[in-house]
Design a protein around this motif. Sequence first.
Motif, mmCIF file in Angstrom:
data_model
loop_
_atom_site.group_PDB
_atom_site.id
_atom_site.type_symbol
_atom_site.label_atom_id
_atom_site.label_comp_id
_atom_site.label_asym_id
_atom_site.label_seq_id
_atom_site.Cartn_x
_atom_site.Cartn_y
_atom_site.Cartn_z
ATOM 1 N N ASP A 107 82.188 -6.378 109.944
ATOM 2 C CA ASP A 107 81.054 -4.426 109.349
ATOM 3 C C ASP A 107 80.720 -4.818 108.060
ATOM 4 O OD1 ASP A 107 80.525 -2.243 110.473
ATOM 5 O OD2 ASP A 107 82.098 -1.748 110.815
ATOM 6 N N ALA A 108 79.692 -4.207 108.418
ATOM 7 C CA ALA A 108 78.825 -4.028 106.957
ATOM 8 C C ALA A 108 78.458 -2.211 107.045
ATOM 9 C CB ALA A 108 77.889 -4.333 107.043
ATOM 10 N N PHE A 109 78.716 -1.531 105.343
ATOM 11 C CA PHE A 109 78.447 -0.625 104.819
ATOM 12 C C PHE A 109 76.823 -0.766 104.021
ATOM 13 C CE2 PHE A 109 82.500 -0.359 107.022
ATOM 14 C CZ PHE A 109 82.101 0.945 107.757
ATOM 15 N N ARG A 110 76.584 0.727 103.211
ATOM 16 C CA ARG A 110 76.524 0.553 102.231
ATOM 17 C C ARG A 110 76.813 1.696 101.136
ATOM 18 N NH1 ARG A 110 72.502 -3.126 99.772
ATOM 19 N NH2 ARG A 110 72.056 -4.553 101.641
ATOM 20 N N LEU A 111 76.784 1.421 100.115
ATOM 21 C CA LEU A 111 77.222 2.760 98.707
ATOM 22 C C LEU A 111 75.919 3.146 98.281
ATOM 23 C CD1 LEU A 111 80.488 0.932 97.236
ATOM 24 C CD2 LEU A 111 80.535 2.833 99.596
ATOM 25 N N LEU A 112 75.596 4.306 98.185
ATOM 26 C CA LEU A 112 74.221 5.310 97.929
ATOM 27 C C LEU A 112 74.788 5.411 96.602
ATOM 28 C CD1 LEU A 112 71.585 6.260 100.375
ATOM 29 C CD2 LEU A 112 72.423 3.343 99.694
ATOM 30 N N LYS A 146 87.416 -17.505 110.696
ATOM 31 C CA LYS A 146 86.776 -18.197 110.514
ATOM 32 C C LYS A 146 85.540 -16.792 110.271
ATOM 33 C CE LYS A 146 83.339 -22.278 110.113
ATOM 34 N NZ LYS A 146 83.181 -23.218 110.783
ATOM 35 N N ILE A 147 84.848 -16.741 109.406
ATOM 36 C CA ILE A 147 83.922 -15.311 109.139
ATOM 37 C C ILE A 147 82.872 -16.419 108.331
ATOM 38 C CG2 ILE A 147 83.067 -13.438 108.598
ATOM 39 C CD1 ILE A 147 85.368 -13.311 110.331
ATOM 40 N N GLY A 148 81.759 -16.349 109.201
ATOM 41 C CA GLY A 148 80.625 -16.600 109.115
ATOM 42 C C GLY A 148 78.863 -16.282 109.480
ATOM 43 N N PRO A 149 78.038 -16.634 109.019
ATOM 44 C CA PRO A 149 76.558 -16.478 109.919
ATOM 45 C C PRO A 149 75.968 -17.651 110.917
ATOM 46 C CG PRO A 149 76.133 -17.046 107.544
ATOM 47 C CD PRO A 149 77.549 -16.938 107.915
ATOM 48 N N LYS A 150 75.389 -17.319 111.632
ATOM 49 C CA LYS A 150 75.170 -18.949 112.660
ATOM 50 C C LYS A 150 73.187 -18.590 112.833
ATOM 51 C CE LYS A 150 76.515 -21.435 116.676
ATOM 52 N NZ LYS A 150 77.120 -21.401 117.950
ATOM 53 N N LEU A 151 72.922 -18.647 112.380
ATOM 54 C CA LEU A 151 71.450 -18.615 112.447
ATOM 55 C C LEU A 151 70.262 -19.351 112.937
ATOM 56 C CD1 LEU A 151 70.809 -17.900 108.606
ATOM 57 C CD2 LEU A 151 71.255 -15.919 110.563
ATOM 58 N N GLN A 152 69.368 -18.794 113.250
ATOM 59 C CA GLN A 152 68.280 -18.892 114.444
ATOM 60 C C GLN A 152 67.160 -18.905 113.523
ATOM 61 O OE1 GLN A 152 70.345 -17.218 116.240
ATOM 62 N NE2 GLN A 152 72.220 -19.827 116.281
ATOM 63 N N VAL A 168 64.422 -14.794 111.681
ATOM 64 C CA VAL A 168 65.928 -14.975 111.385
ATOM 65 C C VAL A 168 67.002 -14.855 112.412
ATOM 66 C CG1 VAL A 168 67.475 -16.140 110.177
ATOM 67 C CG2 VAL A 168 65.540 -16.079 109.660
ATOM 68 N N SER A 169 67.619 -14.916 113.215
ATOM 69 C CA SER A 169 68.551 -14.062 113.824
ATOM 70 C C SER A 169 69.824 -14.632 114.095
ATOM 71 C CB SER A 169 68.790 -14.702 115.598
ATOM 72 O OG SER A 169 66.639 -13.200 116.436
ATOM 73 N N ASN A 170 70.337 -14.062 114.000
ATOM 74 C CA ASN A 170 72.474 -14.085 113.526
ATOM 75 C C ASN A 170 73.072 -14.375 114.609
ATOM 76 O OD1 ASN A 170 74.688 -14.663 111.932
ATOM 77 N ND2 ASN A 170 74.800 -13.043 110.359
ATOM 78 N N SER A 171 73.259 -15.375 115.145
ATOM 79 C CA SER A 171 74.810 -14.450 116.260
ATOM 80 C C SER A 171 75.379 -15.305 116.085
ATOM 81 C CB SER A 171 73.875 -16.106 117.432
ATOM 82 O OG SER A 171 74.260 -17.040 116.966
ATOM 83 N N GLY A 172 76.449 -15.343 114.159
ATOM 84 C CA GLY A 172 77.522 -15.389 113.823
ATOM 85 C C GLY A 172 78.099 -14.103 113.090
ATOM 86 N N ASN A 173 79.276 -14.119 112.920
ATOM 87 C CA ASN A 173 80.474 -13.009 113.006
ATOM 88 C C ASN A 173 81.042 -12.248 111.925
ATOM 89 O OD1 ASN A 173 81.975 -15.391 111.562
ATOM 90 N ND2 ASN A 173 83.967 -14.706 113.231
ATOM 91 N N GLY A 174 79.621 -13.199 110.832
ATOM 92 C CA GLY A 174 79.052 -12.517 109.429
ATOM 93 C C GLY A 174 77.545 -12.717 108.719
ATOM 94 N N HIS A 175 77.748 -11.465 107.296
ATOM 95 C CA HIS A 175 76.361 -11.802 107.407
ATOM 96 C C HIS A 175 75.910 -13.036 107.109
ATOM 97 C CE1 HIS A 175 78.681 -11.456 103.117
ATOM 98 N NE2 HIS A 175 77.356 -11.919 103.125
ATOM 99 N N ALA A 176 74.257 -12.865 106.188
ATOM 100 C CA ALA A 176 73.796 -13.672 105.967
ATOM 101 C C ALA A 176 73.028 -13.196 104.466
ATOM 102 C CB ALA A 176 73.107 -15.171 106.229
ATOM 103 N N VAL A 201 70.957 -10.313 107.135
ATOM 104 C CA VAL A 201 71.115 -10.472 108.302
ATOM 105 C C VAL A 201 72.080 -10.407 108.889
ATOM 106 C CG1 VAL A 201 70.246 -12.006 110.909
ATOM 107 C CG2 VAL A 201 68.840 -12.070 108.589
ATOM 108 N N LEU A 202 72.624 -9.183 109.512
ATOM 109 C CA LEU A 202 73.688 -9.012 110.379
ATOM 110 C C LEU A 202 74.109 -9.590 111.385
ATOM 111 C CD1 LEU A 202 73.887 -4.769 108.984
ATOM 112 C CD2 LEU A 202 74.604 -7.105 107.114
ATOM 113 N N PRO A 203 75.722 -9.250 111.432
ATOM 114 C CA PRO A 203 76.169 -10.419 112.636
ATOM 115 C C PRO A 203 75.273 -9.703 113.868
ATOM 116 C CG PRO A 203 78.039 -10.058 111.373
ATOM 117 C CD PRO A 203 77.351 -9.186 110.974
#
Length: 244
Positions: A107-112, A146-152, A168-176, A201-203
Amino acid sequence: MYYGLISGLLLFSGAVRASGLQVSPISLTLQARQNASGLTLSNSGNNVVNAQVRVYHWSQNNMRDELESSRGLLASPPMIRLNPGEQQLIRIIRTKTQSQDVAAVEDAFRLLINELPVKSDDKKTGLQFVLSYSLPVFVQPKGTKKIGPKLQWSAQTQPNTDQIKLKVSNSGNGHAQLAALSFVDSNNNLTEINKGLLGYVLPGSTMHWVLKISPATLKKGGKFKVLMNGTQTIPDITLENFTH
């Protein structure tokens, strides 16, 4: 606005004054069973700094970043006042409302972090610079080793321009995190396309960027190079509409 440092101008009192607000580190990752982390705000300037920390859930839809107010993470304290030379630890706390525990993707968040204007007793007119930071926070899911991106990757020519669109598309379970994009042609000539951060590129997401590189350069043959999460990678990019 989501990736870098934002500086703003406020019509305010005093001569031109630069903020001393500093933030470290510039990104956070909470491991699967980690309930809290922290960052340090410091004031390296000569004036008092007031700052506010807000939490947003970060997603990507229709190839755009989207931020939504969230209580999945809490910042404590959310408001601070720093005298010159002072530091303050801000705890970033994972809450029970954060439902990513049952999911298999990061999951991803941003702190402003926004500096707030400070009233001055100086009656002279002028400008005061205030700063804002946008920091990524990634929360690892439980039960996934294992957490990581899988990019096309694909690149398309842009009509009537000397540019291409990189998708760029990310079909993995982690960000790139993508940075330092370059192209090396068949004669080993290097073209630097983007020296710094290109973007994330988020999952489950797809993003695109318009690159200032001639399609004619790519037609000669060669390879792209990019830093993906800090590791140099040679992506396999499908070239589309490069027949003319």
